[in-house]
Design a protein around this motif. Structure first.
Motif, mmCIF file in Angstrom:
data_model
loop_
_atom_site.group_PDB
_atom_site.id
_atom_site.type_symbol
_atom_site.label_atom_id
_atom_site.label_comp_id
_atom_site.label_asym_id
_atom_site.label_seq_id
_atom_site.Cartn_x
_atom_site.Cartn_y
_atom_site.Cartn_z
ATOM 1 N N VAL A 62 0.844 -1.201 0.000
ATOM 2 C CA VAL A 62 0.000 0.000 0.000
ATOM 3 C C VAL A 62 0.875 1.245 0.000
ATOM 4 C CG1 VAL A 62 -1.697 1.315 1.335
ATOM 5 C CG2 VAL A 62 -1.940 -1.165 1.089
ATOM 6 N N ARG A 63 1.902 1.253 0.829
ATOM 7 C CA ARG A 63 2.773 2.435 0.934
ATOM 8 C C ARG A 63 3.546 2.701 -0.344
ATOM 9 N NH1 ARG A 63 6.508 2.510 5.811
ATOM 10 N NH2 ARG A 63 6.730 4.665 5.170
ATOM 11 N N THR B 260 -0.005 7.662 -1.705
ATOM 12 C CA THR B 260 -0.280 7.180 -0.342
ATOM 13 C C THR B 260 0.623 7.882 0.643
ATOM 14 O OG1 THR B 260 1.258 5.335 -0.579
ATOM 15 C CG2 THR B 260 -1.047 4.905 -1.130
ATOM 16 N N SER B 261 0.207 7.890 1.865
ATOM 17 C CA SER B 261 0.948 8.536 2.945
ATOM 18 C C SER B 261 2.214 7.760 3.262
ATOM 19 C CB SER B 261 0.066 8.613 4.203
ATOM 20 O OG SER B 261 0.809 8.987 5.315
#
Length: 176
Positions: free
Chosen positions: A167-168, A173-174
């Motif tokens: 996800v990262r 994305t944060s």
């Protein structure tokens, strides 16, 4: 500051390969040794005698003698768990002078940190503290909260830990 405030800053510390000294050899010290070993600390116990639970712990350096000045050389943290007010106070003073984190069991006024009550479910660890006002209440809250952290949360945390890097790595994305 109000007398009823918890003045402690909550923190989780990486103790892997850091020296933790435990002064005392009874059952309270044994519980502290077990937690420190589990956290990956290099543990040294100093006490004239130790209970079997300490003696049988693998990878713990045991020095069967009284505490002496300079025993905290190189330590990252120390826990004093003796029945001697004199020794506990001496450990606290040396730790303070050396700027070493120090916990004197059941004596918050001699501590630079206190040990919270812990809910431990695999990757999930929840620390609970009343700031030394009531360890019994902390334990009660630990039991209440612990009952609500089931295996499904442990599995979810493990799955999220696996997919987090994926996800990262996605654009937008944060970093957290």
């Amino acid at each position: 500051m109000d007398n009823q405030e918890n003045r402690y800053f909550p923190i989780f510390v990486d103790l892997r390969d850091k020296l933790a000294v435990v002064v005392g050899g009874g059952m309270v010290a044994a519980r502290k040794v077990e937690s420190l070993v589990k956290a990956g600390a290099r543990v040294k116990v100093i006490a004239p005698q130790v209970v079997d639970e300490i003696a049988e712990t693998v990878d713990v350096a045991i020095e069967l003698r009284e505490y002496e000045e300079d025993d905290l050389e190189g330590a990252f943290l120390v826990i004093a768990a003796t029945d001697s007010e004199k020794i506990n106070r001496a450990v606290s003073e040396e730790a303070c002078n050396r700027r070493i984190f120090c916990n004197v069991v059941d004596r918050p006024e001699l501590c630079s940190f206190i040990v919270p009550s812990i809910v431990d479910r695999g990757p999930i660890r929840i620390a609970i503290s009343t700031g030394g006002f009531s360890p019994t209440l902390s334990r009660r809250l630990r039991m209440l909260i612990g009952k609500n952290i089931g295996d499904e949360y442990v599995s979810l945390a493990a799955i999220l830990g696996i997919i987090r890097p994926l996800v990262r790595s996605q654009p937008g994305t944060s970093e957290d």
